[in-house]
Design a protein around this motif. Structure first.
Motif, mmCIF file in Angstrom:
data_model
loop_
_atom_site.group_PDB
_atom_site.id
_atom_site.type_symbol
_atom_site.label_atom_id
_atom_site.label_comp_id
_atom_site.label_asym_id
_atom_site.label_seq_id
_atom_site.Cartn_x
_atom_site.Cartn_y
_atom_site.Cartn_z
ATOM 1 N N TYR A 267 67.309 -25.206 -6.399
ATOM 2 C CA TYR A 267 68.682 -25.599 -6.716
ATOM 3 C C TYR A 267 68.811 -26.859 -7.577
ATOM 4 C CZ TYR A 267 69.494 -22.543 -2.696
ATOM 5 O OH TYR A 267 69.494 -21.485 -1.824
ATOM 6 N N THR B 195 71.937 -27.943 2.357
ATOM 7 C CA THR B 195 71.924 -27.498 0.958
ATOM 8 C C THR B 195 72.566 -26.132 0.803
ATOM 9 O OG1 THR B 195 69.847 -28.711 0.627
ATOM 10 C CG2 THR B 195 70.451 -27.091 -1.055
ATOM 11 N N GLY C 160 71.659 -37.067 -0.687
ATOM 12 C CA GLY C 160 71.236 -36.121 -1.711
ATOM 13 C C GLY C 160 69.903 -36.548 -2.285
ATOM 14 N N ARG D 285 69.350 -30.243 7.110
ATOM 15 C CA ARG D 285 69.558 -29.613 5.804
ATOM 16 C C ARG D 285 70.897 -28.879 5.754
ATOM 17 N NH1 ARG D 285 68.870 -24.436 3.838
ATOM 18 N NH2 ARG D 285 68.313 -24.310 1.640
ATOM 19 N N ASP E 249 64.001 -26.859 -2.011
ATOM 20 C CA ASP E 249 65.391 -26.889 -2.469
ATOM 21 C C ASP E 249 65.495 -27.446 -3.885
ATOM 22 O OD1 ASP E 249 66.527 -25.748 -0.226
ATOM 23 O OD2 ASP E 249 67.286 -27.634 0.596
ATOM 24 N N HIS F 192 68.534 -31.385 -2.931
ATOM 25 C CA HIS F 192 68.422 -31.132 -1.494
ATOM 26 C C HIS F 192 69.459 -32.037 -0.836
ATOM 27 C CE1 HIS F 192 66.479 -30.490 2.425
ATOM 28 N NE2 HIS F 192 66.407 -31.798 2.585
ATOM 29 N N ILE F 193 70.276 -31.470 0.070
ATOM 30 C CA ILE F 193 71.331 -32.241 0.718
ATOM 31 C C ILE F 193 71.132 -32.191 2.230
ATOM 32 C CG2 ILE F 193 73.830 -32.542 1.005
ATOM 33 C CD1 ILE F 193 72.952 -32.775 -1.905
ATOM 34 N N CYS G 190 62.594 -30.055 1.344
ATOM 35 C CA CYS G 190 63.232 -30.806 0.275
ATOM 36 C C CYS G 190 62.714 -30.348 -1.091
ATOM 37 C CB CYS G 190 62.990 -32.294 0.464
ATOM 38 S SG CYS G 190 63.755 -33.342 -0.783
#
Length: 76
Positions: free
Chosen positions: A60, A72, A14, A70, A56, A63-64, A53
């Motif tokens: 949000y 996310t 994360g 990715r 995101d 970023h995951i 990244c």
């Protein structure tokens, strides 16, 4: 932008600007602090698509990735 990276289970990571990682999804908890990096859209960073990244994080708050892919959109 200074981004904090946390390790989740397996190869899940994360990325967030929250130093404590408090906004990372509980689905992959516990999150363990890994390191911090300075990300920039114009400078490549090994292991992460910097632009993706940062997009995101802007949209949000995090970023995951799972094995550098990715995910996310699967957790929001």
């Amino acid at each position: 932008m200074l981004v904090y990276i946390f390790r989740g289970p397996g190869r899940v990571f994360g990325f967030t600007v929250d130093e404590a990682g408090a906004n990372l999804p509980a689905k992959f908890a516990p999150w363990v602090s890994f390191k911090s990096v300075e990300l920039s859209r114009d400078k490549p960073t090994p292991g992460v698509d910097s632009g993706e990244c940062l997009d995101d994080i802007e949209k949000y708050g995090f970023h995951i990735t799972d094995a550098h892919v990715r995910i996310t959109d699967k957790v929001v």
